[in-house]
Design a protein around this motif. Sequence first.
Motif, PDB file in Angstrom:
ATOM      1  N   GLY A 236       0.880  -1.332  -0.020  1.00  0.00           N
ATOM      2  CA  GLY A 236       0.106   0.067  -0.104  1.00  0.00           C
ATOM      3  C   GLY A 236       0.620   1.255  -0.019  1.00  0.00           C
ATOM      4  N   TYR A 237       2.145   1.103  -0.063  1.00  0.00           N
ATOM      5  CA  TYR A 237       3.069   2.370  -0.034  1.00  0.00           C
ATOM      6  C   TYR A 237       2.681   3.273  -1.315  1.00  0.00           C
ATOM      7  CZ  TYR A 237       5.722  -0.148   3.480  1.00  0.00           C
ATOM      8  OH  TYR A 237       6.036  -0.721   4.551  1.00  0.00           O
ATOM      9  N   ALA A 238       2.653   2.713  -2.427  1.00  0.00           N
ATOM     10  CA  ALA A 238       2.509   3.618  -3.719  1.00  0.00           C
ATOM     11  C   ALA A 238       0.918   4.380  -3.694  1.00  0.00           C
ATOM     12  CB  ALA A 238       2.647   2.653  -4.863  1.00  0.00           C
ATOM     13  N   THR A 239       0.319   3.736  -3.220  1.00  0.00           N
ATOM     14  CA  THR A 239      -1.204   4.046  -2.930  1.00  0.00           C
ATOM     15  C   THR A 239      -1.327   5.261  -2.067  1.00  0.00           C
ATOM     16  OG1 THR A 239      -2.325   2.135  -3.587  1.00  0.00           O
ATOM     17  CG2 THR A 239      -3.855   3.833  -2.339  1.00  0.00           C
ATOM     18  N   SER A 240      -0.609   5.081  -1.001  1.00  0.00           N
ATOM     19  CA  SER A 240      -0.334   6.022   0.335  1.00  0.00           C
ATOM     20  C   SER A 240       0.416   7.561  -0.261  1.00  0.00           C
ATOM     21  CB  SER A 240       0.092   5.647   1.376  1.00  0.00           C
ATOM     22  OG  SER A 240       0.062   6.560   2.551  1.00  0.00           O
ATOM     23  N   ILE A 241       1.516   7.286  -0.743  1.00  0.00           N
ATOM     24  CA  ILE A 241       2.151   8.303  -1.126  1.00  0.00           C
ATOM     25  C   ILE A 241       1.548   9.307  -2.320  1.00  0.00           C
ATOM     26  CG2 ILE A 241       3.813   7.440  -2.947  1.00  0.00           C
ATOM     27  CD1 ILE A 241       5.984   9.281  -1.800  1.00  0.00           C
ATOM     28  N   VAL A 242       0.888   8.578  -3.312  1.00  0.00           N
ATOM     29  CA  VAL A 242       0.308   9.248  -4.379  1.00  0.00           C
ATOM     30  C   VAL A 242      -1.166   9.996  -4.032  1.00  0.00           C
ATOM     31  CG1 VAL A 242      -1.126   8.872  -6.558  1.00  0.00           C
ATOM     32  CG2 VAL A 242       1.052   7.623  -6.297  1.00  0.00           C
ATOM     33  N   ALA A 243      -1.707   9.346  -3.079  1.00  0.00           N
ATOM     34  CA  ALA A 243      -3.009   9.918  -2.486  1.00  0.00           C
ATOM     35  C   ALA A 243      -2.347  11.297  -1.787  1.00  0.00           C
ATOM     36  CB  ALA A 243      -3.654   9.074  -1.273  1.00  0.00           C
ATOM     37  N   HIS A 244      -1.178  11.109  -0.890  1.00  0.00           N
ATOM     38  CA  HIS A 244      -0.787  12.166  -0.104  1.00  0.00           C
ATOM     39  C   HIS A 244      -0.059  13.409  -0.957  1.00  0.00           C
ATOM     40  CE1 HIS A 244       1.229  13.799   3.748  1.00  0.00           C
ATOM     41  NE2 HIS A 244       2.034  14.487   2.521  1.00  0.00           N
ATOM     42  N   ILE A 245       0.407  13.223  -1.843  1.00  0.00           N
ATOM     43  CA  ILE A 245       0.859  14.438  -2.756  1.00  0.00           C
ATOM     44  C   ILE A 245      -0.215  14.872  -3.716  1.00  0.00           C
ATOM     45  CG2 ILE A 245       3.332  13.489  -2.677  1.00  0.00           C
ATOM     46  CD1 ILE A 245       2.945  12.993  -5.835  1.00  0.00           C
ATOM     47  N   SER A 246      -1.181  13.963  -4.024  1.00  0.00           N
ATOM     48  CA  SER A 246      -2.238  14.465  -4.653  1.00  0.00           C
ATOM     49  C   SER A 246      -3.110  15.620  -3.673  1.00  0.00           C
ATOM     50  CB  SER A 246      -3.133  13.428  -5.243  1.00  0.00           C
ATOM     51  OG  SER A 246      -2.527  12.428  -6.021  1.00  0.00           O
ATOM     52  N   GLN A 247      -3.392  15.048  -2.616  1.00  0.00           N
ATOM     53  CA  GLN A 247      -4.058  15.919  -1.767  1.00  0.00           C
ATOM     54  C   GLN A 247      -3.379  17.012  -1.512  1.00  0.00           C
ATOM     55  OE1 GLN A 247      -7.333  15.683  -0.391  1.00  0.00           O
ATOM     56  NE2 GLN A 247      -6.832  17.476   0.503  1.00  0.00           N
ATOM     57  N   LEU A 248      -1.901  17.098  -1.341  1.00  0.00           N
ATOM     58  CA  LEU A 248      -1.355  18.254  -0.982  1.00  0.00           C
ATOM     59  C   LEU A 248      -1.347  19.256  -2.252  1.00  0.00           C
ATOM     60  CD1 LEU A 248       0.879  19.600   0.672  1.00  0.00           C
ATOM     61  CD2 LEU A 248       2.642  18.381  -0.568  1.00  0.00           C
ATOM     62  N   ALA A 249      -1.309  18.749  -3.350  1.00  0.00           N
ATOM     63  CA  ALA A 249      -1.412  19.598  -4.759  1.00  0.00           C
ATOM     64  C   ALA A 249      -2.862  20.507  -4.551  1.00  0.00           C
ATOM     65  CB  ALA A 249      -1.467  18.754  -5.883  1.00  0.00           C
ATOM     66  N   LEU A 250      -3.876  19.791  -4.275  1.00  0.00           N
ATOM     67  CA  LEU A 250      -5.152  20.385  -4.202  1.00  0.00           C
ATOM     68  C   LEU A 250      -5.199  21.234  -3.299  1.00  0.00           C
ATOM     69  CD1 LEU A 250      -7.541  17.204  -4.772  1.00  0.00           C
ATOM     70  CD2 LEU A 250      -6.782  18.757  -6.101  1.00  0.00           C
ATOM     71  N   GLU A 251      -4.294  21.336  -1.931  1.00  0.00           N
ATOM     72  CA  GLU A 251      -4.433  22.217  -0.907  1.00  0.00           C
ATOM     73  C   GLU A 251      -3.497  23.340  -1.127  1.00  0.00           C
ATOM     74  OE1 GLU A 251      -3.024  19.905   2.439  1.00  0.00           O
ATOM     75  OE2 GLU A 251      -4.856  18.631   2.616  1.00  0.00           O
ATOM     76  N   LYS A 252      -2.765  23.342  -2.140  1.00  0.00           N
ATOM     77  CA  LYS A 252      -2.081  24.261  -2.834  1.00  0.00           C
ATOM     78  C   LYS A 252      -2.650  25.474  -3.844  1.00  0.00           C
ATOM     79  CE  LYS A 252       2.782  22.325  -2.261  1.00  0.00           C
ATOM     80  NZ  LYS A 252       4.153  21.847  -3.042  1.00  0.00           N
ATOM     81  N   GLY A 253      -3.755  24.774  -4.049  1.00  0.00           N
ATOM     82  CA  GLY A 253      -4.793  25.643  -4.982  1.00  0.00           C
ATOM     83  C   GLY A 253      -4.890  24.698  -6.229  1.00  0.00           C
ATOM     84  N   PHE A 254      -4.137  23.729  -6.617  1.00  0.00           N
ATOM     85  CA  PHE A 254      -4.471  23.209  -8.027  1.00  0.00           C
ATOM     86  C   PHE A 254      -5.821  22.675  -7.899  1.00  0.00           C
ATOM     87  CE2 PHE A 254       0.163  23.423  -7.883  1.00  0.00           C
ATOM     88  CZ  PHE A 254       0.296  23.769  -9.095  1.00  0.00           C
ATOM     89  N   THR A 255      -6.537  22.638  -8.922  1.00  0.00           N
ATOM     90  CA  THR A 255      -7.897  22.029  -9.102  1.00  0.00           C
ATOM     91  C   THR A 255      -7.953  20.666  -9.342  1.00  0.00           C
ATOM     92  OG1 THR A 255      -8.360  22.861 -11.192  1.00  0.00           O
ATOM     93  CG2 THR A 255      -9.018  24.282  -9.495  1.00  0.00           C
ATOM     94  N   LYS A 256      -6.903  20.099 -10.074  1.00  0.00           N
ATOM     95  CA  LYS A 256      -6.757  18.761 -10.549  1.00  0.00           C
ATOM     96  C   LYS A 256      -5.413  18.520 -10.794  1.00  0.00           C
ATOM     97  CE  LYS A 256      -7.803  20.409 -15.177  1.00  0.00           C
ATOM     98  NZ  LYS A 256      -8.626  21.583 -14.841  1.00  0.00           N
ATOM     99  N   CYS A 257      -5.215  16.957 -10.503  1.00  0.00           N
ATOM    100  CA  CYS A 257      -3.941  16.260 -10.673  1.00  0.00           C
ATOM    101  C   CYS A 257      -4.096  15.331 -11.738  1.00  0.00           C
ATOM    102  CB  CYS A 257      -3.575  15.710  -9.534  1.00  0.00           C
ATOM    103  SG  CYS A 257      -3.399  16.138  -7.882  1.00  0.00           S
ATOM    104  N   VAL A 258      -3.170  15.148 -12.619  1.00  0.00           N
ATOM    105  CA  VAL A 258      -2.937  14.653 -13.922  1.00  0.00           C
ATOM    106  C   VAL A 258      -2.030  13.363 -14.009  1.00  0.00           C
ATOM    107  CG1 VAL A 258      -3.209  14.762 -16.376  1.00  0.00           C
ATOM    108  CG2 VAL A 258      -4.016  16.412 -15.083  1.00  0.00           C
ATOM    109  N   LEU A 259      -2.148  12.119 -14.330  1.00  0.00           N
ATOM    110  CA  LEU A 259      -1.146  11.153 -14.540  1.00  0.00           C
ATOM    111  C   LEU A 259      -1.374  10.326 -15.714  1.00  0.00           C
ATOM    112  CD1 LEU A 259      -2.277   8.501 -13.443  1.00  0.00           C
ATOM    113  CD2 LEU A 259      -1.667   9.382 -11.035  1.00  0.00           C
ATOM    114  N   TYR A 260      -0.289  10.014 -16.045  1.00  0.00           N
ATOM    115  CA  TYR A 260      -0.347   8.688 -17.224  1.00  0.00           C
ATOM    116  C   TYR A 260      -0.158   7.480 -16.557  1.00  0.00           C
ATOM    117  CZ  TYR A 260       0.035  12.472 -20.628  1.00  0.00           C
ATOM    118  OH  TYR A 260      -0.261  13.615 -21.545  1.00  0.00           O
TER     119      TYR A 260
END
Length: 290
Positions: A236-260
């Motif tokens: 569950g490590y990858a799930t946890s870190i991606v969720a964390h930095i995605s939430q961090l980006a939203l809190e910084k003011g970005f309205t969406k995160c994008v990945l391939y």
Amino acid sequence: MQFKLYMDVHEFYRDTYEVLMRHEAQNMIPLGNIIIGHQGKDKTDWRDPVNWLMVTISDATGIQLTAIMTPPHNITLYATDNILNPEAVRCLIAGLNDREIPGVTTEKKLAECFAEEYVLRKGITIHTTMRQCIYELTAVNPDIPKIGTVRLLDKKDLHFFPYWSEAFSAASSYGKTEMFIPQEAEPYLYRIASKKLYILEDDKGMPVSMAGYTREMQTAIGVAFVYTPPYERGKGYATSIVAHISQLALEKGFTKCVLYTDLENPTSNSIYRKIGYMPICDSLQLEFEY
């Protein structure tokens, strides 16, 4: 149709930025490139616009097709409003003349249309290097468990980060098993200095996973560099870190995160959907064999 070749990245930026922003998440690669070129802060390697190919194809109603290539990378395309115009594609290819294109990376139908016409004219073959899906997230699933501690990558991580970085690159090279052995610290110190990469540490302080940001757009930010060593996977490590930095980006003011994602990797696709990422379109990476 009018073929316009640009020598000035600033003019190309002015003509295409608003067009590409109509599908911001889908156009993270070309948008990121023209922003880099327009700002001119970093001209190392492929980032120097002097070597770029920048083209628009227009008719009386405006730009129908946008193309940019930052050698040695593939050409990336965008059909305005995702309306595929085969005539615009043929005009682009005719205008390229003898310029050699290594491949194309773009939305699936447009990539196929361009490739079919290009290989027909050049008498070459085509190889699919990756079938991808572009995902977008606007809210993180609150039920994702938080594991360990997430922190910025630091100089103290130089003892392992270069090897993780090269292992990630090898894993991204479509079945490649051999990895480059780091010889110099400078490229990795450059990445560390960007302050865009994060490390997840377990409850014993051991680094177990990595993820980070790529391009920053007007409202969107790219998430990438997701890597967990094979011996730490399935926890569950990858799930946890991606969720964390995605939430961090939203809190910084970005309205969406994008990945391939690689569509051949069901595990990563499942992880991102669980976090809250939703597919917006399929993309192809195609390589031309001369």
